[in-house]
Design a protein around this motif. Structure first.
Motif, PDB file in Angstrom:
ATOM      1  N   MET A   1       0.822  -1.189   0.000  1.00  0.00           N
ATOM      2  CA  MET A   1       0.000   0.000   0.000  1.00  0.00           C
ATOM      3  C   MET A   1       0.870   1.260   0.000  1.00  0.00           C
ATOM      4  SD  MET A   1      -3.111   0.468  -0.174  1.00  0.00           S
ATOM      5  CE  MET A   1      -4.571   1.234   0.304  1.00  0.00           C
ATOM      6  N   VAL A   2       1.998   1.194   0.686  1.00  0.00           N
ATOM      7  CA  VAL A   2       2.916   2.335   0.714  1.00  0.00           C
ATOM      8  C   VAL A   2       3.457   2.603  -0.686  1.00  0.00           C
ATOM      9  CG1 VAL A   2       5.135   3.145   1.610  1.00  0.00           C
ATOM     10  CG2 VAL A   2       3.539   1.991   3.133  1.00  0.00           C
ATOM     11  N   ALA A   3       3.809   1.536  -1.398  1.00  0.00           N
ATOM     12  CA  ALA A   3       4.340   1.695  -2.756  1.00  0.00           C
ATOM     13  C   ALA A   3       3.307   2.334  -3.679  1.00  0.00           C
ATOM     14  CB  ALA A   3       4.791   0.353  -3.313  1.00  0.00           C
ATOM     15  N   LEU A   4       2.042   1.949  -3.542  1.00  0.00           N
ATOM     16  CA  LEU A   4       0.990   2.547  -4.364  1.00  0.00           C
ATOM     17  C   LEU A   4       0.866   4.041  -4.050  1.00  0.00           C
ATOM     18  CD1 LEU A   4      -1.266   2.113  -6.449  1.00  0.00           C
ATOM     19  CD2 LEU A   4      -2.806   1.626  -4.528  1.00  0.00           C
ATOM     20  N   GLY A   5       0.911   4.390  -2.766  1.00  0.00           N
ATOM     21  CA  GLY A   5       0.863   5.799  -2.375  1.00  0.00           C
ATOM     22  C   GLY A   5       2.045   6.589  -2.912  1.00  0.00           C
ATOM     23  N   LEU A   6       3.231   5.991  -2.850  1.00  0.00           N
ATOM     24  CA  LEU A   6       4.421   6.655  -3.394  1.00  0.00           C
ATOM     25  C   LEU A   6       4.310   6.833  -4.906  1.00  0.00           C
ATOM     26  CD1 LEU A   6       7.259   4.909  -1.351  1.00  0.00           C
ATOM     27  CD2 LEU A   6       6.505   7.292  -1.167  1.00  0.00           C
ATOM     28  N   SER A   7       3.774   5.832  -5.564  1.00  0.00           N
ATOM     29  CA  SER A   7       3.585   5.920  -7.015  1.00  0.00           C
ATOM     30  C   SER A   7       2.622   7.043  -7.371  1.00  0.00           C
ATOM     31  CB  SER A   7       3.061   4.590  -7.550  1.00  0.00           C
ATOM     32  OG  SER A   7       2.729   4.697  -8.907  1.00  0.00           O
ATOM     33  N   PHE A   8       1.506   7.114  -6.650  1.00  0.00           N
ATOM     34  CA  PHE A   8       0.535   8.190  -6.897  1.00  0.00           C
ATOM     35  C   PHE A   8       1.149   9.554  -6.622  1.00  0.00           C
ATOM     36  CE2 PHE A   8      -3.678   5.663  -6.242  1.00  0.00           C
ATOM     37  CZ  PHE A   8      -3.472   5.020  -7.450  1.00  0.00           C
ATOM     38  N   THR A   9       1.908   9.662  -5.544  1.00  0.00           N
ATOM     39  CA  THR A   9       2.539  10.937  -5.191  1.00  0.00           C
ATOM     40  C   THR A   9       3.538  11.362  -6.266  1.00  0.00           C
ATOM     41  OG1 THR A   9       2.270  10.456  -2.839  1.00  0.00           O
ATOM     42  CG2 THR A   9       3.912  12.127  -3.434  1.00  0.00           C
ATOM     43  N   ALA A  10       4.374  10.434  -6.714  1.00  0.00           N
ATOM     44  CA  ALA A  10       5.361  10.755  -7.751  1.00  0.00           C
ATOM     45  C   ALA A  10       4.680  11.145  -9.055  1.00  0.00           C
ATOM     46  CB  ALA A  10       6.289   9.564  -7.971  1.00  0.00           C
ATOM     47  N   THR A  11       3.617  10.444  -9.413  1.00  0.00           N
ATOM     48  CA  THR A  11       2.899  10.756 -10.648  1.00  0.00           C
ATOM     49  C   THR A  11       2.249  12.129 -10.554  1.00  0.00           C
ATOM     50  OG1 THR A  11       2.511   8.407 -11.055  1.00  0.00           O
ATOM     51  CG2 THR A  11       1.110   9.955 -12.243  1.00  0.00           C
ATOM     52  N   ALA A  12       1.622  12.425  -9.425  1.00  0.00           N
ATOM     53  CA  ALA A  12       0.969  13.728  -9.246  1.00  0.00           C
ATOM     54  C   ALA A  12       1.992  14.862  -9.276  1.00  0.00           C
ATOM     55  CB  ALA A  12       0.188  13.746  -7.934  1.00  0.00           C
ATOM     56  N   CYS A  13       3.117  14.679  -8.599  1.00  0.00           N
ATOM     57  CA  CYS A  13       4.158  15.718  -8.590  1.00  0.00           C
ATOM     58  C   CYS A  13       4.731  15.920  -9.995  1.00  0.00           C
ATOM     59  CB  CYS A  13       5.271  15.344  -7.617  1.00  0.00           C
ATOM     60  SG  CYS A  13       4.778  15.443  -5.884  1.00  0.00           S
ATOM     61  N   SER A  14       4.956  14.831 -10.714  1.00  0.00           N
ATOM     62  CA  SER A  14       5.479  14.935 -12.081  1.00  0.00           C
ATOM     63  C   SER A  14       4.494  15.654 -12.988  1.00  0.00           C
ATOM     64  CB  SER A  14       5.775  13.539 -12.639  1.00  0.00           C
ATOM     65  OG  SER A  14       6.751  12.900 -11.860  1.00  0.00           O
ATOM     66  N   ALA A  15       3.212  15.341 -12.835  1.00  0.00           N
ATOM     67  CA  ALA A  15       2.189  16.002 -13.649  1.00  0.00           C
ATOM     68  C   ALA A  15       2.145  17.498 -13.351  1.00  0.00           C
ATOM     69  CB  ALA A  15       0.824  15.365 -13.410  1.00  0.00           C
ATOM     70  N   LYS A  16       2.288  17.872 -12.075  1.00  0.00           N
ATOM     71  CA  LYS A  16       2.298  19.297 -11.701  1.00  0.00           C
ATOM     72  C   LYS A  16       3.485  20.012 -12.327  1.00  0.00           C
ATOM     73  CE  LYS A  16      -0.827  20.203  -8.337  1.00  0.00           C
ATOM     74  NZ  LYS A  16      -1.934  21.066  -8.646  1.00  0.00           N
ATOM     75  N   VAL A  17       4.659  19.390 -12.245  1.00  0.00           N
ATOM     76  CA  VAL A  17       5.866  20.005 -12.805  1.00  0.00           C
ATOM     77  C   VAL A  17       5.731  20.138 -14.318  1.00  0.00           C
ATOM     78  CG1 VAL A  17       8.333  19.624 -13.242  1.00  0.00           C
ATOM     79  CG2 VAL A  17       7.405  19.282 -10.952  1.00  0.00           C
ATOM     80  N   LEU A  18       5.251  19.102 -14.977  1.00  0.00           N
ATOM     81  CA  LEU A  18       5.113  19.143 -16.425  1.00  0.00           C
ATOM     82  C   LEU A  18       4.037  20.137 -16.855  1.00  0.00           C
ATOM     83  CD1 LEU A  18       6.397  17.905 -18.903  1.00  0.00           C
ATOM     84  CD2 LEU A  18       4.695  16.086 -18.820  1.00  0.00           C
ATOM     85  N   ALA A  19       3.017  20.309 -16.039  1.00  0.00           N
ATOM     86  CA  ALA A  19       1.952  21.270 -16.364  1.00  0.00           C
ATOM     87  C   ALA A  19       2.470  22.706 -16.333  1.00  0.00           C
ATOM     88  CB  ALA A  19       0.783  21.110 -15.394  1.00  0.00           C
ATOM     89  N   ARG A  20       3.497  22.957 -15.554  1.00  0.00           N
ATOM     90  CA  ARG A  20       4.056  24.316 -15.461  1.00  0.00           C
ATOM     91  C   ARG A  20       4.880  24.689 -16.675  1.00  0.00           C
ATOM     92  NH1 ARG A  20       6.526  23.768  -9.711  1.00  0.00           N
ATOM     93  NH2 ARG A  20       4.682  22.995  -8.679  1.00  0.00           N
ATOM     94  N   THR A  21       5.314  23.703 -17.432  1.00  0.00           N
ATOM     95  CA  THR A  21       6.113  24.000 -18.618  1.00  0.00           C
ATOM     96  C   THR A  21       5.180  24.347 -19.765  1.00  0.00           C
ATOM     97  OG1 THR A  21       6.136  21.699 -19.362  1.00  0.00           O
ATOM     98  CG2 THR A  21       7.920  22.391 -17.901  1.00  0.00           C
ATOM     99  N   ASP A  22       5.576  25.285 -20.582  1.00  0.00           N
ATOM    100  CA  ASP A  22       4.778  25.670 -21.732  1.00  0.00           C
ATOM    101  C   ASP A  22       5.646  25.582 -22.980  1.00  0.00           C
ATOM    102  OD1 ASP A  22       2.873  26.599 -23.462  1.00  0.00           O
ATOM    103  OD2 ASP A  22       3.085  28.698 -22.864  1.00  0.00           O
ATOM    104  N   PRO A  23       5.668  24.393 -23.605  1.00  0.00           N
ATOM    105  CA  PRO A  23       6.500  24.259 -24.799  1.00  0.00           C
ATOM    106  C   PRO A  23       5.868  24.863 -26.045  1.00  0.00           C
ATOM    107  CG  PRO A  23       5.409  22.191 -24.311  1.00  0.00           C
ATOM    108  CD  PRO A  23       5.041  23.156 -23.212  1.00  0.00           C
TER     109      PRO A  23
END
Length: 156
Positions: A1-23
């Motif tokens: 369950m911890v691994a699933l939470g870490l996966s969701f957290t990493a995916t959400a953080c990556s999506a936030k960072v990528l959303a800030r970029t405007d190519p």
């Protein structure tokens, strides 16, 4: 369950960072070149063969981590960048991040359900749950996009 939470957290953080970029805007794509698919297949085969050949030294866990997403995503993103530029590569990576939610749920459910239920039912349940999750994410993203679009543009 911890691994699933870490996966969701990493995916959400990556999506936030990528959303800030405007190519910039995603250009329309020309038809693929004749060598495109064979080149992608060869690049993927090379990148899969390397860790698979080293599997005895790396071990199954490391080989498993290297195989699915880092290899496939690196080939896809590299070709998207080379052929379409930064906007296409960013859009491709956004799509990968959207798919990672379902991939994480699928792997989690198979890992948790395979022993008590057996392989067939575990995979069936995991596939069904992944499809429901991905459809829900797609609808949520469509609703958010509709909210961001000005009313005048929607009425036109």
């Amino acid at each position: 369950m911890v691994a699933l939470g870490l996966s969701f957290t990493a995916t959400a953080c990556s999506a936030k960072v990528l959303a800030r970029t405007d190519p910039g805007p995603v250009p329309s794509s020309p038809p693929p070149l004749r060598w495109d698919l064979p080149a992608r297949a060869a690049a993927t085969a090379l990148l899969v063969t390397a860790p698979t050949s080293a599997a005895a030294r790396l071990g199954p866990s490391t080989t498993g981590v290297l195989a699915p997403f880092p290899i496939g995503t690196s080939v896809t993103a590299a070709f998207a960048l080379a052929q379409g530029g930064p906007a296409v590569a960013a859009a491709t990576l956004r799509g990968v991040l959207r798919g990672l939610w379902g991939f994480a749920v699928f792997c989690f459910l198979v890992a948790v359900l395979a022993e008590p239920l057996g392989g067939g039912p575990a995979f069936g349940i995991a596939i069904a749950c992944t499809l429901v999750l991905q459809l829900g994410i797609g609808r949520l993203q469509s609703a958010r996009a509709a909210q961001r679009t000005p009313r005048a543009a929607r009425a036109a």
